[in-house]
Design a protein around this motif. Structure first.
Motif, PDB file in Angstrom:
ATOM      1  N   ARG A 138      18.159 -20.200   4.391  1.00 54.78           N
ATOM      2  CA  ARG A 138      18.107 -21.638   4.678  1.00 54.78           C
ATOM      3  C   ARG A 138      17.533 -21.917   6.063  1.00 54.78           C
ATOM      4  O   ARG A 138      16.864 -22.922   6.280  1.00 54.78           O
ATOM      5  CB  ARG A 138      19.510 -22.261   4.589  1.00 54.78           C
ATOM      6  N   ALA A 139      17.798 -21.030   6.996  1.00 51.32           N
ATOM      7  CA  ALA A 139      17.303 -21.204   8.364  1.00 51.32           C
ATOM      8  C   ALA A 139      15.822 -20.818   8.480  1.00 51.32           C
ATOM      9  O   ALA A 139      15.226 -20.994   9.544  1.00 51.32           O
ATOM     10  CB  ALA A 139      18.135 -20.367   9.329  1.00 51.32           C
ATOM     11  N   ARG A 140      15.274 -20.283   7.419  1.00 50.36           N
ATOM     12  CA  ARG A 140      13.871 -19.864   7.369  1.00 50.36           C
ATOM     13  C   ARG A 140      13.556 -18.750   8.374  1.00 50.36           C
ATOM     14  O   ARG A 140      12.458 -18.681   8.924  1.00 50.36           O
ATOM     15  CB  ARG A 140      12.944 -21.063   7.568  1.00 50.36           C
ATOM     16  N   MET A 141      14.527 -17.889   8.605  1.00 50.35           N
ATOM     17  CA  MET A 141      14.289 -16.752   9.485  1.00 50.35           C
ATOM     18  C   MET A 141      13.429 -15.742   8.724  1.00 50.35           C
ATOM     19  O   MET A 141      13.705 -15.424   7.563  1.00 50.35           O
ATOM     20  CB  MET A 141      15.612 -16.108   9.912  1.00 50.35           C
ATOM     21  N   ALA A 142      12.402 -15.258   9.363  1.00 50.12           N
ATOM     22  CA  ALA A 142      11.463 -14.338   8.723  1.00 50.12           C
ATOM     23  C   ALA A 142      12.189 -13.061   8.288  1.00 50.12           C
ATOM     24  O   ALA A 142      12.808 -12.395   9.116  1.00 50.12           O
ATOM     25  CB  ALA A 142      10.331 -13.996   9.683  1.00 50.12           C
TER      26      ALA A 142
END
Length: 184
Positions: free
Chosen positions: A43-47
């Protein structure tokens, strides 16, 4: 560099799941060694290439044994990554105030076990007051805080909770369940 950050999960309230119903005191952990960390980071769009995530075990921190603390410390020591976040139950993450005496309790804690290894790495422990599956959970905030601290802080062992990041031996869990700086 790929996978510069290692996230180790050990259960605690972070990953607890409670059956539905009033006055439920029993809990379980998710099946299949799947921590809430995975969904939070999605959800945080961390790679995905920026971190590795490993499930060590799932235990309430009041039941973590010295042998399990050693598992965590040994994994931190053997990791190729120099920046590590550990999700952990809050009761034995670091020192706490004894509700009966009002003094710092001399009980085993995981931060002290890791710190005793004198690793040249940044290790940040975090947890939650409410499980990730609950709407009002603090997991997302605490995990993000811990990751930021792990990526920026110099080598040492830290606690990241309630908007506070500090060396483990300068933090206590209070009687009301929050974390604060503590000077002896």
């Amino acid at each position: 560099m790929a996978k510069d950050l290692l996230i180790l999960t050990t259960g605690g309230t972070f990953d607890k799941r409670y059956p539905e119903g009033q006055w439920v005191t029993e809990f379980t952990f998710p099946p299949g060694q799947e921590s809430a960390v995975t969904e939070i980071l999605r959800r945080a769009r961390m790679a995905p290439e920026a971190f590795a995530c490993e499930w060590l075990f799932a235990e309430d921190s009041t039941k973590i044994t010295d042998a399990q603390r050693d598992i965590i410390a040994n994994r931190c020591a053997s990791a190729t990554q120099r920046r590590i976040v550990v999700t952990h139950g809050t009761d034995t993450m670091t020192r706490r105030i004894d509700p009966e005496t009002g003094k710092v309790a001399a009980t085993p804690n995981t931060a002290a076990t890791i710190a005793a290894r004198k690793l040249d790495k940044t290790v940040v422990l975090t947890g939650a007051a409410q499980p990730a599956v609950l709407r009002d959970s603090d997991t997302d905030f605490n995990l993000g805080l811990a990751i930021g601290a792990a990526l920026m802080a110099p080598p040492g062992v830290y606690i990241a909770m309630n908007g506070l990041v500090a060396p483990w031996d300068a933090v206590v869990k209070t009687v009301v369940g929050s974390f604060r700086k503590f000077e002896a």
